[in-house]
Scaffold this active site. Structure first.
Site, PDB file in Angstrom:
ATOM      1  CG  HIS A  18      -1.820   1.164   1.314  1.00 20.97           C
ATOM      2  ND1 HIS A  18      -3.110   1.160   0.830  1.00 20.97           N
ATOM      3  CD2 HIS A  18      -1.622   2.414   1.829  1.00 20.97           C
ATOM      4  CE1 HIS A  18      -3.670   2.338   1.035  1.00 20.97           C
ATOM      5  NE2 HIS A  18      -2.788   3.120   1.649  1.00 20.97           N
ATOM      6  CD  GLU A  19       1.519   3.630   3.672  1.00 22.23           C
ATOM      7  OE1 GLU A  19       1.758   4.685   3.038  1.00 22.23           O
ATOM      8  OE2 GLU A  19       0.480   3.470   4.330  1.00 22.23           O
ATOM      9  CG  HIS A  22       0.297   6.240  -0.678  1.00 18.55           C
ATOM     10  ND1 HIS A  22      -0.745   6.712  -1.435  1.00 18.55           N
ATOM     11  CD2 HIS A  22      -0.272   5.583   0.372  1.00 18.55           C
ATOM     12  CE1 HIS A  22      -1.893   6.363  -0.883  1.00 18.55           C
ATOM     13  NE2 HIS A  22      -1.645   5.670   0.206  1.00 18.55           N
TER      14      HIS A  22
END
Length: 420
Positions: A18-19, A22
């Protein structure tokens, strides 16, 4: 111990993926990524590489990517402030010492009059020894030094707000997107390793002491007809069986090239609204790389629909908050899933990845969806929201999310340890 290791690996994978979404799109847009963190709280392990601090933190309750400009900068030069300046070979300021200037005797101490480290990259001030007004150019990769900790300055062109709406949208959306992609990859592995259900009405396993076993069904039988009506797919076969509890059905099957008639009475099993028929068989599975691709996308889509349905029920009051699970509840379920086998653990991981992606896309303050909502409002208004007002909304949202996490965790503890 196995559960602890599996939970840490699963949690780490979900948060990292997920990170990383980003992080990757922030870097690609030219944003300054200050930190890539797994977990919250005190640092357990950290290192710095290519402008970014990478950390593993103590509390396994998520993670974050800290991009310059998303939150107010901690350090801000103000008129009258005394700072120490160090210079690079080009004569530009590359270190701005905020305190403990005595530890940097080579630094030139000045009293700040004006400072623009967003656009012009200059510091105007007075040399405290010569009382001469001077203008210092600042390197775009200069560092603040406060309490002997270095923090890179963030010129406006490296900040989140300086990028286009498309770049900011993609940087926020990429986290959930990566969770959906991870789910697709895991379901692809499952589909190829275990096999995917055939579209034809071909029988795989026959359960012991089931109506199908009593009727004489065998693995590999292909159902051609039911009561004289042709069967074209497993879905069609399943719907007829479910609609016929305790009714005798005559099925014509292809068994090793021969047609055989088998009579079976589906058992009545309680469904959501009414009783349904079951005969105790599973669909046959086949291994195919090409078919595993659409299967993985379909499974991710079906899990997404299921989770969105449950979220809707929670919002409308059909589910109570007690139905939610936090880290404690997820750990308890992970322990149970691991005992059923590695493949089920992979499926659980894929389901949690979809869940993480969807929850983060909800239009709630402090979540990715809430930030995306503000970009949408900016697109409609033609100008961005006041950063201070937006920051207050996200702060309140984050506080409420922490409160919700505490309530859910307490519910998990009560359910697991006090209610058996």
């Amino acid at each position: 111990m196995n559960t602890i290791i599996a939970f840490i690996l699963m949690f780490g994978l979900l948060v990292f993926v997920h990170e990383f979404g980003h992080y990757y799109f922030a870097k690609r847009a030219g944003m300054l990524v200050r930190e890539f963190a797994i977990g919250f709280g005190p640092k357990v392990f950290s290192f710095v590489k290519n402008e970014t601090l990478y950390t593993i933190r103590l509390i396994p309750a998520g993670g974050y990517v800290r991009v310059a400009g998303e939150d107010p900068e901690i350090i801000d030069l103000k008129p009258g402030q005394h700072v120490g300046l160090e210079f690079n070979a080009d004569g530009k300021v590359n270190k701005i010492i905020i305190n403990n200037k005595s530890k940097h005797p080579q630094a030139r101490v000045v009293e700040v009059d004006k400072a623009d480290l967003d656009h012009r990259l200059i510091i105007e001030g007075f040399d405290i020894d010569e009382e001469e007004r001077l203008v210092f150019e600042v390197d775009e990769k200069a560092f603040y030094i406060m309490d002997e900790q270095e923090t890179q300055i963030a010129p406006y062109n490296r900040q989140f707000a300086s990028k286009t709406k498309g770049q900011r949208f993609m940087q926020l959306f990429a986290g959930p997107l990566m969770n959906f992609l991870l789910s697709i990859v895991i379901f692809f592995i499952l589909g190829f390793a275990q096999g995917i259900p055939t579209e034809e009405a071909i029988i795989g396993n026959v359960q012991q002491d089931s109506p199908a076993e009593e009727a004489g069904f065998q693995p590999g039988d292909e159902v051609l007809q039911i009561d004289g009506n042709a069967i074209g797919s497993w879905e069609e076969f399943q719907s007829i069986v479910q609609a016929s509890p305790e009714e005798e059905l005559t099925m014509t099957v292809n068994r090793n090239g021969e047609q055989v008639d088998v009579e079976v009475v589906p058992a009545a099993v309680k469904g959501q609204d009414k009783e349904i028929g079951q005969i105790g068989i599973q669909v046959a599975l086949e291994r195919s790389v090409l078919k595993s691709i659409p299967y993985s996308v379909e499974q991710t889509y079906e899990w997404s629909k299921l989770i969105l349905t449950n979220v809707t029920k929670l919002i409308t009051g059909q589910f109570s908050i007690e139905a939610l699970s936090g880290p404690v509840g997820i750990y308890d379920t992970t322990d149970k899933v691991i005992q059923t086998g590695f493949m089920n653990f992979l499926m659980w991981t894929a389901a949690l990845s979809v869940n993480l992606g969807i929850i983060n896309l909800l239009p709630l303050p402090a979540l990715d969806g809430g930030r995306l909502l503000f970009i949408g409002i900016e697109a409609v208004r033609g100008k961005p929201m006041d950063p201070q007002k937006e920051g207050i909304v996200h702060f309140i949202g984050f506080a409420l999310l922490i409160l919700l996490m505490l309530v859910v965790t307490w519910n998990d503890i009560q359910r697991i340890f006090f209610q058996g």
